[in-house]
Design a protein around this motif. Structure first.
Motif, PDB file in Angstrom:
ATOM      1  N   VAL A 297      15.006  46.591 -31.618  1.00 17.27           N
ATOM      2  CA  VAL A 297      14.855  46.194 -30.222  1.00 17.27           C
ATOM      3  C   VAL A 297      16.091  45.403 -29.789  1.00 17.27           C
ATOM      4  O   VAL A 297      16.860  44.903 -30.614  1.00 17.27           O
ATOM      5  CB  VAL A 297      13.593  45.327 -29.994  1.00 17.27           C
ATOM      6  CG1 VAL A 297      12.334  46.079 -30.378  1.00 17.27           C
ATOM      7  CG2 VAL A 297      13.699  44.010 -30.779  1.00 17.27           C
ATOM      8  N   VAL A 298      16.270  45.286 -28.476  1.00 13.22           N
ATOM      9  CA  VAL A 298      17.267  44.391 -27.913  1.00 13.22           C
ATOM     10  C   VAL A 298      16.561  43.486 -26.914  1.00 13.22           C
ATOM     11  O   VAL A 298      15.711  43.942 -26.139  1.00 13.22           O
ATOM     12  CB  VAL A 298      18.425  45.162 -27.245  1.00 13.22           C
ATOM     13  CG1 VAL A 298      17.941  46.003 -26.069  1.00 13.22           C
ATOM     14  CG2 VAL A 298      19.521  44.196 -26.804  1.00 13.22           C
ATOM     15  N   VAL A 299      16.875  42.200 -26.984  1.00 13.34           N
ATOM     16  CA  VAL A 299      16.225  41.218 -26.121  1.00 13.34           C
ATOM     17  C   VAL A 299      17.307  40.428 -25.391  1.00 13.34           C
ATOM     18  O   VAL A 299      18.228  39.889 -26.028  1.00 13.34           O
ATOM     19  CB  VAL A 299      15.340  40.247 -26.942  1.00 13.34           C
ATOM     20  CG1 VAL A 299      14.785  39.144 -26.050  1.00 13.34           C
ATOM     21  CG2 VAL A 299      14.209  41.009 -27.621  1.00 13.34           C
ATOM     22  N   ARG A 300      17.216  40.400 -24.083  1.00 17.58           N
ATOM     23  CA  ARG A 300      18.106  39.554 -23.291  1.00 17.58           C
ATOM     24  C   ARG A 300      17.380  38.244 -23.008  1.00 17.58           C
ATOM     25  O   ARG A 300      16.306  38.215 -22.407  1.00 17.58           O
ATOM     26  CB  ARG A 300      18.503  40.238 -21.989  1.00 17.58           C
ATOM     27  CG  ARG A 300      19.303  39.350 -21.049  1.00 17.58           C
ATOM     28  CD  ARG A 300      20.263  40.131 -20.191  1.00 17.58           C
ATOM     29  NE  ARG A 300      21.350  40.699 -20.992  1.00 17.58           N
ATOM     30  CZ  ARG A 300      22.411  41.317 -20.480  1.00 17.58           C
ATOM     31  NH1 ARG A 300      22.529  41.446 -19.171  1.00 17.58           N
ATOM     32  NH2 ARG A 300      23.343  41.801 -21.271  1.00 17.58           N
ATOM     33  N   ARG A 301      17.988  37.147 -23.444  1.00 14.25           N
ATOM     34  CA  ARG A 301      17.347  35.837 -23.410  1.00 14.25           C
ATOM     35  C   ARG A 301      18.060  34.918 -22.421  1.00 14.25           C
ATOM     36  O   ARG A 301      19.292  34.863 -22.384  1.00 14.25           O
ATOM     37  CB  ARG A 301      17.389  35.227 -24.803  1.00 14.25           C
ATOM     38  CG  ARG A 301      16.805  33.842 -24.939  1.00 14.25           C
ATOM     39  CD  ARG A 301      16.955  33.369 -26.376  1.00 14.25           C
ATOM     40  NE  ARG A 301      16.288  32.105 -26.629  1.00 14.25           N
ATOM     41  CZ  ARG A 301      16.238  31.527 -27.827  1.00 14.25           C
ATOM     42  NH1 ARG A 301      16.813  32.124 -28.876  1.00 14.25           N
ATOM     43  NH2 ARG A 301      15.608  30.366 -27.987  1.00 14.25           N
TER      44      ARG A 301
END
Length: 321
Positions: free
Chosen positions: A11-15
């Motif tokens: 997954v990729v998560v933008r925080r």
């Protein structure tokens, strides 16, 4: 937003990490989704485990998996590892292996969920529960990732908990030996067919009291060796265990430990070299080891000499009560 079904996938998560001059600042985390709760998600990235509170997530999505070994390779390595750490009580549930060893180590007391259990997934989980309850033990399932992602999703739905993520790391022996220096300034690595009492004592300091079952597991494989490094007075500086098993002639490295006063001297690499040479003599071409992802010093050491993560696994535990 991510869901429980995404656990075990890349997954990729933008925080959101802050705001400056009316501009929102972000950072991205890319890796394997290890856990997802009502308040945070946990991602195993190349730089370590990252926990992100859900309130800080701007965007999150599943992405194509990085290049991973074929499912057959994962299964074969898990079977070789099972042979190297042989639980004295084993049974089959289709392709799954049920293992019990009087609760000594999770590896020897969990169902290995690889292959086809020859029944529905729900029925397989029920079968695991029945078998372990009949043996007086808490049901555990070892779920290699992402191969067993459907298993993990089903266990999530049933309230099973997860122990820390374990990395299964591998290296080719020839390049590994080229990275491990020969150290004439260190005491020699002694390789024995059976461990000495002080070897057992050092392992017990880490693993707890060793029951008779532990001795059976440690000495069980046909091709197994016990490494000792001693100082000039005979005191034990380091220990480790190696086992060569099939399928694939894998050298399994385990229980590599160094005495507190002997650390940061290159002794761990010295022992690895001794085991690698032994493995080559026993027709092994590849080595593997298992290390918790949160054990940063060990992961760093193994990465420095050429080990890389082949796959991961989670040990899942049934709800208590």
């Amino acid at each position: 937003m991510l869901r429980r079904q995404d656990v075990g996938h890349r997954v990729v998560v933008r925080r959101i990490v802050g705001v400056t001059r009316d501009r929102t600042l972000y950072t991205d985390a890319l890796g394997e989704l290890v856990d997802l709760t009502e308040t945070e998600l946990t991602i195993a990235t190349d730089k370590g485990t990252v926990k992100v509170p859900l309130r800080e997530v701007h965007r999150a999505k599943r992405v194509p998996a990085a290049r991973r070994p074929p499912a057959r390779d994962v299964i074969d390595l898990e079977l070789a590892a099972n042979a190297a750490w042989p639980a004295p009580v084993q049974a089959r549930l289709g392709g799954w292996i049920l293992r019990a060893a009087e609760n000594w180590t999770g590896r020897a007391n969990s169902a290995l969920a690889v292959g086809d259990p020859d029944r529905t997934l729900e029925a397989a989980i029920d079968g695991v529960i029945e078998w372990y309850e009949a043996h007086g033990q808490r049901p555990l399932i070892n779920a290699p990732m992402p191969l067993a992602a459907p298993v993990n999703a089903a266990l999530d739905a049933r309230g099973w908990t997860a122990r820390p993520l374990t990395l299964v790391q591998t290296a080719l022996l020839a390049p590994l030996l080229s990275r491990l220096p020969a150290r004439a300034d260190l005491p020699p690595v002694e390789l024995a067919d059976t461990p000495g009492d002080d070897w057992y004592a050092m392992v017990a300091d880490h693993k707890g009291t060793l029951p008779a079952t532990a001795v059976r597991i440690l000495t069980g494989p046909d091709e197994v060796v016990f490494a000792h490094v001693r100082d000039a007075d005979g005191g034990l500086l380091a220990v480790a265990r190696g086992a060569v098993t099939d399928p694939g002639r894998w050298l399994g490295v385990s229980l590599l430990q160094t005495a507190p006063g002997a650390r940061r001297q290159g002794i761990a690499q010295h022992v690895l070299r001794g085991l690698a040479q032994w493995g080559v003599q026993h027709n092994a071409t590849r080595a593997y080891l298992q290390v918790e992802e949160r054990n940063a010093p060990a992961v760093t050491l193994y990465g420095r000499v050429g080990f890389g993560t082949h796959h991961t696994y989670l040990t899942r535990a049934a709800p208590e009560g």
